[in-house]
Design an enzyme around this catalytic site. Structure first.
Site, PDB file in Angstrom:
ATOM      1  N   ASP A 258       0.880  -1.249  -0.162  1.00  0.00           N
ATOM      2  CA  ASP A 258       0.007   0.120  -0.122  1.00  0.00           C
ATOM      3  C   ASP A 258       0.847   1.247  -0.013  1.00  0.00           C
ATOM      4  O   ASP A 258       2.134   1.178  -0.397  1.00  0.00           O
ATOM      5  CB  ASP A 258      -0.904  -0.068   1.339  1.00  0.00           C
ATOM      6  CG  ASP A 258      -2.196   0.636   0.970  1.00  0.00           C
ATOM      7  OD1 ASP A 258      -2.232   1.682   0.368  1.00  0.00           O
ATOM      8  OD2 ASP A 258      -3.312   0.289   1.262  1.00  0.00           O
TER       9      ASP A 258
ATOM     10  N   HIS B  77       2.081   2.145  -3.057  1.00  0.00           N
ATOM     11  CA  HIS B  77       1.208   3.208  -4.081  1.00  0.00           C
ATOM     12  C   HIS B  77       1.633   4.442  -3.704  1.00  0.00           C
ATOM     13  O   HIS B  77       0.941   5.519  -3.874  1.00  0.00           O
ATOM     14  CB  HIS B  77      -0.083   3.052  -3.321  1.00  0.00           C
ATOM     15  CG  HIS B  77      -0.858   1.900  -3.333  1.00  0.00           C
ATOM     16  ND1 HIS B  77      -1.894   1.298  -2.720  1.00  0.00           N
ATOM     17  CD2 HIS B  77      -0.448   0.578  -4.151  1.00  0.00           C
ATOM     18  CE1 HIS B  77      -2.452   0.027  -3.202  1.00  0.00           C
ATOM     19  NE2 HIS B  77      -1.461  -0.276  -4.077  1.00  0.00           N
TER      20      HIS B  77
END
Length: 276
Positions: A250, A273
């Site tokens: 993430d 991300h």
């Protein structure tokens, strides 16, 4: 905001400085003035080795068993309490070995002059039983002024056993899985040198804190691991992340709300991300 990005294959080296102008209304402590940066001009590695004036609190002397099987939660807690209550300079030593343990709270305020030092040379493995975690954190450092967590050891969250319970992509009311390391209401803190691997949830969560330095960390989890953000920063002031490698499933670094004076420099991000 100044951003400089160089891409090479699957790695991204990011050097950026954020000055966030979000309102610091939820903070429980006053903002740290720019001229009160206690780390400015100091060597963050000065505490990597014990000084002659320090008293060593070795977890083995408090009953810890580095065999990777027996639970060491109580031994770690006893070690911390003894070190935190000591009125001189104290160092908690976690020697090489594999230590299994459940949720741990290292809370202050401490009696010594500070900083209190936690030297991690072993591998710490989080208990896989998710029902043990009444709060969403594994290692909680709370209400401490002056803390150094350093060493070449590893915080292994053993997240693979828990990721199947993460349904946050489809459920807005999902329960967050435990962060491996949480800093709450702490100030003047250095996290340096260690590895955080396979956290069940966020690797390092910083909230209601100020004057925090994160340097030369390795934060690792598979690219498909859910919500294993590298570093979350919330309602905190004067946090600097540098020379750190973050490869997670993430966000590499997320600045959630109410934070000011955040600096990020020489961070390798990916997979992940990005930084936001």
């Amino acid at each position: 905001m100044a951003v400089s990005i160089r891409r090479s294959c699957h790695t991204i080296i990011i050097s950026l400085i954020f000055c966030l102008s979000l309102v610091y209304c939820e903070a429980k402590m006053p903002l740290l003035p720019p001229d009160r940066d206690t780390f400015r001009g100091t060597n963050l590695g000065i505490h990597d080795k014990a000084a002659p004036t320090e008293k060593i609190f070795n977890v083995l002397n408090f009953g810890a068993k580095p065999d990777g099987r027996r639970d060491n939660t109580e031994a770690f807690m006893k070690t911390w309490v003894a070190a935190c209550h000591f009125r001189g300079r104290a160092r908690v030593l976690i020697p090489p070995g594999v230590y299994s343990l459940g949720p741990v709270v290292f809370a202050g305020p401490c009696s010594g002059p500070g900083p209190i030092i936690v030297q991690v040379s072993g591998t710490l493995k989080a208990d896989k039983d998710i029902s043990l975690y009444e709060e969403p954190s594994w290692f909680l450092f709370e209400s401490i002024n002056g803390l150094v967590v350093t060493g070449s050891g590893t915080f292994d969250g053993q997240g693979e056993s828990a990721w199947k319970y993460n349904d946050c992509q489809n459920n807005n009311d999902c329960v967050q899985l435990p962060s491996s390391i949480k800093l709450n209401k702490v100030s003047n803190v250095v996290l340096r040198g260690f590895t955080s691997a396979d956290s069940k949830g966020v690797h390092i969560f910083i909230t209601n804190s100020q004057n925090i330095r994160l340097r030369k960390l390795h934060v690792l989890a598979p690219a498909d691991s859910p919500n294993t953000d590298g570093i979350h920063i919330s309602t905190s002031n004067n946090v600097k992340v540098s020379k750190t490698i973050i490869k997670t499933g993430d966000d590499c670094i997320g600045m959630i709300k109410g934070s000011t004076n955040i600096a990020i420099n020489k961070v390798l991000c990916g997979p992940g991300h990005g930084i936001r």
